[in-house]
Scaffold this active site. Structure first.
Site, short mmCIF file in Angstrom:
data_model
loop_
_atom_site.label_atom_id
_atom_site.label_comp_id
_atom_site.label_asym_id
_atom_site.label_seq_id
_atom_site.Cartn_x
_atom_site.Cartn_y
_atom_site.Cartn_z
N GLU A 1 -3.24 6.02 0.25
CA GLU A 1 -1.73 5.10 -0.22
C GLU A 1 -1.02 5.77 0.95
O GLU A 1 -0.27 6.83 0.58
CB GLU A 1 -1.30 5.09 -1.30
CG GLU A 1 -2.59 4.50 -2.86
CD GLU A 1 -3.05 3.04 -2.34
OE1 GLU A 1 -1.95 2.30 -1.51
OE2 GLU A 1 -3.70 2.45 -3.09
N CYS B 1 7.00 4.18 -1.99
CA CYS B 1 6.64 3.59 -1.13
C CYS B 1 6.93 1.89 -0.90
O CYS B 1 6.19 1.23 0.23
CB CYS B 1 4.72 4.39 -1.21
SG CYS B 1 3.66 3.43 -2.65
#
Length: 510
Positions: free
Chosen positions: A262, A296
């Site tokens: 990720e 993110c």
């Protein structure tokens, strides 16, 4: 701080746990953890030693042998109990998340709620770990797929979501029959220690072996690097920058391990001429300044049709002027501090570089000082008019900078601008035009792992698989069928006839 005492955070804490016991190494150095809220020191943490690490891994390996034999619904019941413990500790744990990391209290509490929600999701999933029955081409044969646990799952989490991302991995992994070894960010280890203290009670109350949930705290280039190369860890889940993920992916692949990566996001929101600005503007502002731009899924680029560009620009600048910046534990504030001085320096440098490329700073960009900002970690979120081709726009800066980009033409032109970066995590479009929305979601539309219509880039639900494409890594965590990544797939064929038909009609007489 009362929440520190409630969560059993001491002035000095140990940095390795097998789940039910802390390993008491004190001679391998320590981390001194300060809050970006005011710069004061919260506590210290001893670093995990090599001997501690070996103890944790060997204990986890032994725990896996028994944990995998527990029926999945019963493993789910353990996760249910963990969720209940987290409910009891939501307030103090949310306060600690906010204080140690710097996100607002509302976001800190929301992160703990994500942990509770993933526990609930995992409990239900523990009765749904299914496979497929397939039709065999051979008479009186049955063929089916099934899934088995992998063993130890290593989790390296980032500072911006110090507990939620671990829970996404650990709770799903647990109901799949795996054990987890967690290395949190060295910037936010106290929240991990608090979680381990909460887990410990559940393990002891159920007379479970130590090693199902373990914790190691240390330097990334030593401890984290060791985990990446450890063949005893078949799956590594790593959250971090694209550079970190590129190294991690290669390291794990070299030993034929599996990885969930990720990584970076350079997320865009498209506003077409058909956008409803009443819902678009709040979505953009929260997406851009929530967690001080350190998600993110933070909105980095806003791509606006030329017909509404000036209007959107004026509204956004006005909205930013009303942002309240300050201590994250004060619920009246919208924006807290960046994680540390290094993050502040990156923020300032990015603004200098994009302006040197031709960008126009519309508002913000200041580093705040004075009463209430003593830590030096507070900044004013910035809006910059820019071109998508600028080098700084092409790269993610983990700070509250949003680039305003004008486009002409139709929705396909906007989508082309959005996709013209190397990252592919989250994306959004605001439009009341069905054709525009469906084109955005089509094969030729957004190339991101997450694509939203009339909702911002930030705030993914745990029920959906979370992750992205391209240099975002390609892994998936949390909901949907992301559980399959934590298991090994096996195809089984059973012959219940009295003959042995061979493949391709081969005759083999003995």
């Amino acid at each position: 701080m009362n929440f520190l005492k409630t969560l059993n955070i001491n002035a000095i804490n140990y940095g390795a746990s097998t789940g039910t016991a802390w390993l008491k190494t004190e001679d391998n150095g320590q981390f001194d953890i300060s809050t970006p809220a005011d710069g004061s020191q919260i506590a210290s943490v001893y670093k995990c030693s090599n001997d501690d690490y070996e103890k944790v891994i060997s204990t986890a390996s032994e725990a896996f042998k028994s944990w995998r034999t527990v029926p999945a619904p019963l493993r789910g019941d353990i996760v249910r109990q963990i969720g209940n413990k987290l409910r009891d500790s939501k307030q103090p744990l949310g306060e600690l998340v906010a204080y140690e990391m710097g996100k607002s209290l509302q976001e800190g509490l929301g992160e703990v709620q994500e942990m509770i929600d993933i526990c609930d999701f995992a409990v239900g999933l523990s009765r749904q770990l299914d496979g497929s029955t397939l039709h065999s081409e051979r008479p009186l044969h049955r063929m089916y797929d099934q899934y088995h646990p992998l063993g130890i799952v290593g989790v390296i989490s980032a500072f911006n979501f110090p507990v939620a991302v671990w829970a996404w991995n650990a709770m799903i992994s647990a109901i799949c029959g795996n054990v987890t070894v967690w290395k949190p960010s060295e910037k936010t280890p106290l929240t991990a220690i608090a979680c381990q203290n909460i887990l410990k009670d559940v393990l002891i109350e159920n007379d479970l072996p130590e090693g199902i949930f373990s914790l190691v705290i240390g330097d990334g280039n030593v401890l984290g690097e060791g985990m990446l190369h450890d063949k005893r860890i078949p799956l590594m889940s790593v959250t971090g920058s694209t550079a970190v993920g590129r190294h991690a992916g290669v390291s794990v692949a070299a030993r034929f391990g599996k990885s969930i990566l990720e990584l970076g996001g350079n997320n865009a929101t498209i506003l077409t001429a058909q956008a409803d600005l009443k819902i678009a503007i709040p979505g953009i502002v929260f997406g851009a300044v929530g967690t001080a731009g350190q998600r993110c899924t933070t909105t980095r680029r806003v791509i606006v049709h030329e017909s509404i560009y000036t209007q959107v620009k004026d509204i956004l600048v006005k909205a930013y002027s009303g942002l309240k910046i300050g201590n994250p534990l004060d619920e009246n504030n919208h924006v807290g501090p960046l994680i540390d001085h290094q993050a502040v320096a990156m923020f300032s440098q990015a603004l200098e570089k994009v302006q040197a490329e031709g960008g126009h700073l519309l508002c913000g960009g200041d580093v705040l000082s004075g009463p209430g900002f003593e830590s030096g970690c507070y900044v004013k979120p910035a809006i910059v008019e820019a071109e998508n081709s600028f080098d700084m726009v092409q790269n993610e800066t983990f700070a509250p900078i949003v680039y305003l980009i004008k486009y002409a033409g139709d929705v396909h032109d906007a989508i082309a601008i959005q996709n013209d970066v190397v990252q592919g995590l989250s994306s959004a479009i605001f439009t009341d035009n069905l054709r525009e929305a469906e084109n955005f979601l089509s094969h030729w539309g957004s190339d991101c792992g997450i694509a939203n219509v009339n909702i911002g880039t930030s705030g993914a639900e745990i029920g959906g698989a979370f992750g992205g494409e391209k240099e975002t890594g390609g892994g998936r965590e949390s909901g949907s069928d992301a559980w399959k990544a934590y298991m090994r797939r096996q195809t089984n064929t059973i012959n219940y006839s009295t003959e042995l038909p061979l493949a391709q009609g081969i005759k083999f007489d003995i």
